[in-house]
Design an enzyme around this catalytic site. Structure first.
Site, PDB file in Angstrom:
ATOM      1  N   LYS A  17      15.363   4.451   2.436  1.00 47.20           N
ATOM      2  CA  LYS A  17      14.060   4.530   3.117  1.00 47.20           C
ATOM      3  C   LYS A  17      14.236   5.114   4.522  1.00 47.20           C
ATOM      4  O   LYS A  17      15.359   5.156   5.052  1.00 47.20           O
ATOM      5  CB  LYS A  17      13.446   3.129   3.203  1.00 47.20           C
ATOM      6  CG  LYS A  17      14.276   2.141   4.017  1.00 47.20           C
ATOM      7  CD  LYS A  17      13.784   0.710   3.853  1.00 47.20           C
ATOM      8  CE  LYS A  17      14.621  -0.261   4.669  1.00 47.20           C
ATOM      9  NZ  LYS A  17      14.288  -1.668   4.350  1.00 47.20           N
ATOM     10  N   ARG A  65       7.095 -12.651   4.232  1.00 44.67           N
ATOM     11  CA  ARG A  65       6.677 -11.271   4.456  1.00 44.67           C
ATOM     12  C   ARG A  65       6.017 -10.796   3.179  1.00 44.67           C
ATOM     13  O   ARG A  65       5.042 -11.378   2.727  1.00 44.67           O
ATOM     14  CB  ARG A  65       7.900 -10.427   4.876  1.00 44.67           C
ATOM     15  CG  ARG A  65       7.549  -9.180   5.628  1.00 44.67           C
ATOM     16  CD  ARG A  65       8.779  -8.433   6.136  1.00 44.67           C
ATOM     17  NE  ARG A  65       9.584  -7.837   5.062  1.00 44.67           N
ATOM     18  CZ  ARG A  65      10.691  -7.117   5.266  1.00 44.67           C
ATOM     19  NH1 ARG A  65      11.140  -6.915   6.495  1.00 44.67           N
ATOM     20  NH2 ARG A  65      11.354  -6.598   4.261  1.00 44.67           N
ATOM     21  N   HIS A 109      13.984 -11.086  -0.878  1.00 42.33           N
ATOM     22  CA  HIS A 109      14.672 -10.591   0.323  1.00 42.33           C
ATOM     23  C   HIS A 109      14.882 -11.768   1.276  1.00 42.33           C
ATOM     24  O   HIS A 109      14.029 -12.653   1.377  1.00 42.33           O
ATOM     25  CB  HIS A 109      13.774  -9.517   0.965  1.00 42.33           C
ATOM     26  CG  HIS A 109      14.437  -8.630   1.974  1.00 42.33           C
ATOM     27  ND1 HIS A 109      15.657  -8.019   1.772  1.00 42.33           N
ATOM     28  CD2 HIS A 109      14.017  -8.209   3.200  1.00 42.33           C
ATOM     29  CE1 HIS A 109      15.952  -7.274   2.840  1.00 42.33           C
ATOM     30  NE2 HIS A 109      14.984  -7.371   3.713  1.00 42.33           N
ATOM     31  N   ARG A 168      21.293  -4.379  -2.871  1.00 44.54           N
ATOM     32  CA  ARG A 168      20.447  -3.372  -2.233  1.00 44.54           C
ATOM     33  C   ARG A 168      20.883  -3.107  -0.791  1.00 44.54           C
ATOM     34  O   ARG A 168      20.138  -3.353   0.153  1.00 44.54           O
ATOM     35  CB  ARG A 168      18.981  -3.830  -2.189  1.00 44.54           C
ATOM     36  CG  ARG A 168      18.322  -4.137  -3.512  1.00 44.54           C
ATOM     37  CD  ARG A 168      16.817  -4.357  -3.308  1.00 44.54           C
ATOM     38  NE  ARG A 168      16.508  -5.273  -2.229  1.00 44.54           N
ATOM     39  CZ  ARG A 168      16.387  -6.597  -2.361  1.00 44.54           C
ATOM     40  NH1 ARG A 168      16.531  -7.161  -3.555  1.00 44.54           N
ATOM     41  NH2 ARG A 168      16.108  -7.355  -1.314  1.00 44.54           N
ATOM     42  N   TYR A 197      14.139   9.556  37.460  1.00 48.23           N
ATOM     43  CA  TYR A 197      12.922   8.901  37.922  1.00 48.23           C
ATOM     44  C   TYR A 197      13.194   7.578  38.613  1.00 48.23           C
ATOM     45  O   TYR A 197      14.027   6.778  38.163  1.00 48.23           O
ATOM     46  CB  TYR A 197      11.990   8.647  36.730  1.00 48.23           C
ATOM     47  CG  TYR A 197      11.415   9.912  36.131  1.00 48.23           C
ATOM     48  CD1 TYR A 197      10.821  10.883  36.937  1.00 48.23           C
ATOM     49  CD2 TYR A 197      11.466  10.131  34.761  1.00 48.23           C
ATOM     50  CE1 TYR A 197      10.285  12.042  36.380  1.00 48.23           C
ATOM     51  CE2 TYR A 197      10.929  11.285  34.194  1.00 48.23           C
ATOM     52  CZ  TYR A 197      10.346  12.245  35.010  1.00 48.23           C
ATOM     53  OH  TYR A 197       9.828  13.377  34.458  1.00 48.23           O
ATOM     54  N   CYS A 229      14.859   9.784  30.423  1.00 48.47           N
ATOM     55  CA  CYS A 229      13.558  10.446  30.489  1.00 48.47           C
ATOM     56  C   CYS A 229      13.139  10.878  29.086  1.00 48.47           C
ATOM     57  O   CYS A 229      13.829  10.600  28.109  1.00 48.47           O
ATOM     58  CB  CYS A 229      13.623  11.666  31.407  1.00 48.47           C
ATOM     59  SG  CYS A 229      14.392  11.320  33.001  1.00 48.47           S
ATOM     60  N   MET A 230      12.034  11.593  28.979  1.00 53.25           N
ATOM     61  CA  MET A 230      11.554  11.988  27.649  1.00 53.25           C
ATOM     62  C   MET A 230      12.535  12.918  26.933  1.00 53.25           C
ATOM     63  O   MET A 230      12.766  12.787  25.728  1.00 53.25           O
ATOM     64  CB  MET A 230      10.186  12.675  27.760  1.00 53.25           C
ATOM     65  CG  MET A 230       9.564  12.953  26.395  1.00 53.25           C
ATOM     66  SD  MET A 230       8.028  13.862  26.485  1.00 53.25           S
ATOM     67  CE  MET A 230       6.972  12.725  27.342  1.00 53.25           C
ATOM     68  N   ASP A 231      13.122  13.848  27.706  1.00 51.73           N
ATOM     69  CA  ASP A 231      13.954  14.884  27.084  1.00 51.73           C
ATOM     70  C   ASP A 231      15.412  14.835  27.520  1.00 51.73           C
ATOM     71  O   ASP A 231      16.208  15.629  27.025  1.00 51.73           O
ATOM     72  CB  ASP A 231      13.417  16.272  27.470  1.00 51.73           C
ATOM     73  CG  ASP A 231      11.936  16.388  27.251  1.00 51.73           C
ATOM     74  OD1 ASP A 231      11.508  16.254  26.089  1.00 51.73           O
ATOM     75  OD2 ASP A 231      11.197  16.567  28.241  1.00 51.73           O
TER      76      ASP A 231
HETATM   77  C1  PLP Z   1      15.525  -2.314   4.044  1.00 52.57           C
HETATM   78  C2  PLP Z   1      15.677  -3.217   2.899  1.00 52.57           C
HETATM   79  C3  PLP Z   1      16.943  -3.445   2.334  1.00 52.57           C
HETATM   80  C4  PLP Z   1      18.222  -2.957   2.974  1.00 52.57           C
HETATM   81  O1  PLP Z   1      18.496  -3.800   4.084  1.00 52.57           O
HETATM   82  P1  PLP Z   1      19.850  -3.636   4.931  1.00 52.57           P
HETATM   83  O2  PLP Z   1      19.824  -4.801   5.855  1.00 52.57           O
HETATM   84  O3  PLP Z   1      19.708  -2.336   5.655  1.00 52.57           O
HETATM   85  O4  PLP Z   1      20.945  -3.646   3.983  1.00 52.57           O
HETATM   86  C5  PLP Z   1      17.011  -4.196   1.182  1.00 52.57           C
HETATM   87  N1  PLP Z   1      15.891  -4.721   0.622  1.00 52.57           N
HETATM   88  C6  PLP Z   1      14.666  -4.547   1.175  1.00 52.57           C
HETATM   89  C7  PLP Z   1      13.483  -5.166   0.541  1.00 52.57           C
HETATM   90  C8  PLP Z   1      14.510  -3.809   2.329  1.00 52.57           C
HETATM   91  O5  PLP Z   1      13.297  -3.654   2.858  1.00 52.57           O
END
Ligand code: PLP
Length: 403
Positions: free
Chosen positions: A36, A134, A166, A222, A268, A320-322
């Protein structure tokens, strides 16, 4: 080297090796590489390809668009997507043979609808909120959702192939919620099976749990951040302690090098003032590129670390920004165009994304994923020695657009 004076160099061999290491940590499970957010900023398509070469058999994305991008790029591995709102393009997802998560009754209806319109059976992973608070269906609503899903399964509309969840505290393996969530998860799996679900994959472990908690590997792990070689549990160990190598090196060329006198306020608000005559160097990366402004130096203290010519320096004054400024010291030999490394593998004492996270009061995840789209990603492969051609613009251009 390119028309932007900085770049994130991503070593695909590191990603491959990290997935191999993760697979070795979880020998009884398949590996879903989570890609992702543009593969945590590393470039979706090249990173996904490297992860599959390293032995991942699944790819995971939050957004449906990211999953469709994987299919558009030609990947035929299993892909799971899990975060969407009503009206999402589920017909397209099912048509593209993407596994979809269902976390609420409305989502089940929309997936069923999408499957009917696509004219094929959807593969569904029911997401259970085992305690994170969540996304996911709470255990008290799980049976009703499974009943509805299994009725749709009987009609051939969808197959419930997975139960998943999760953790809230995977990065603190001994936190009591870890065991509590694992128990709720086991109960959810047992319930689904007792109702007649024939589960292909039960999955619960992110990077931290993959590396520290074999009891929750189940059929599929995962990992995300560890695929990119960063430690999910920096308080327990760095990448090398888990057989991981950071894949991304962020580097820039000095844009300006000049001498100034003592007492010169820098950047700045003059948050840094030169203690004596010295040389300043301007690094052409700023918060628009994802360099955290929180990594600025403050009065009397330098900010996040960088490496220049084997020397470790810190951000002088405000980011800064850049751009931001370094105090290269009196008599510095650097000239405009010299390389500055912001973070990388940490080999040879160089700074790491973890160092930047500490300096900015955040986690390494945020350092790599927030890198701006303006920063080219250049993909290299340390297992395939680069030729001069690879270092010139063609690879850089391909790397930059192939994300
Ligand atoms: C992002 C995510 C992961 C991976 O998590 P890491 O901590 O980067 O290994 C696994 N499962 C779900 C649902 C996530 O949103």
């Amino acid at each position: 080297m390119s028309n932007f004076p900085a770049r994130a160099v991503v070593d695909l061999a590191a990603i491959r090796g990290n997935v191999r290491a993760l697979a070795a940590h979880a020998p009884t499970a398949q590996v879903m590489a989570v890609v992702k957010a543009d593969a945590y900023g590393h470039g979706l398509v090249p990173a996904a390809r490297a992860a599959l070469e390293g032995g991942a058999t699944w790819l995971g994305t939050a957004q449906i668009g990211e999953a469709l991008a994987l299919r558009a790029a030609g990947f035929d591995a299993r892909v799971l997507t899990w975060l969407y709102a009503p009206g999402a393009p589920l017909e397209q997802a099912v048509a593209a043979d993407i596994d979809v998560s269902v976390a609420a009754p409305w989502a089940l209806e929309e997936v069923a609808d999408g499957a009917r319109r696509a004219g094929r059976t959807a593969r569904v992973h029911v997401k259970v909120d085992t305690g994170l608070g969540r996304n996911g269906v709470t255990p008290d609503r799980l049976e009703a959702l499974l009943d509805a899903a299994l009725r749709l399964q009987a009609e051939g509309v969808l197959d419930v192939v997975g139960i998943w969840s999760h953790f809230a505290f995977a990065d603190e393996p001994s936190h009591p919620t870890v065991l509590a969530q694992a128990e709720v998860f086991a109960g959810a799996v047992a319930l689904a099976e007792s109702l007649g679900a024939r589960l292909e994959v039960r999955h619960l472990a992110n990077s931290a749990a993959t590396l520290t908690n074999p009891a929750v590997h189940y059929d599929l792990v995962r990992p995300g951040i560890a695929v990119y070689g960063l430690s999910p549990v920096p308080q327990l160990g760095g990448p090398a302690d888990f057989g991981l190598v950071p894949a991304m090196t962020l580097e820039a060329e000095l844009a300006t090098v000049k001498t100034v006198g003592g007492g010169q306020g820098v950047s700045y608000a003059h948050a840094y003032v030169t203690p004596g005559a010295t040389t300043l160097g301007v690094v052409p990366l700023g918060y628009a590129d994802g360099i955290p402004r929180h990594a600025s130096g403050s009065a009397g203290q330098l900010g996040a670390p960088v490496q220049v010519g084997g020397r470790r320096l810190g951000v002088a004054g405000r980011v800064c920004m850049d751009q931001f400024v370094l105090d290269l010291g009196p008599g510095a030999r650097e000239v405009a165009g010299d390389r500055v490394e912001l973070f990388g593998t940490g080999a040879d004492g160089g700074p790491t994304a973890e160092d930047w996270a500490e300096a900015a009061g955040t986690i390494s995840y945020e350092i790599v994923t927030r890198l701006g789209s303006r920063v080219p990603r250049v993909h290299v492969d340390s297992e395939t020695p680069a030729t001069d051609d690879d270092v010139a613009t063609p690879t850089a251009a391909i790397g930059a657009v192939g994300r």
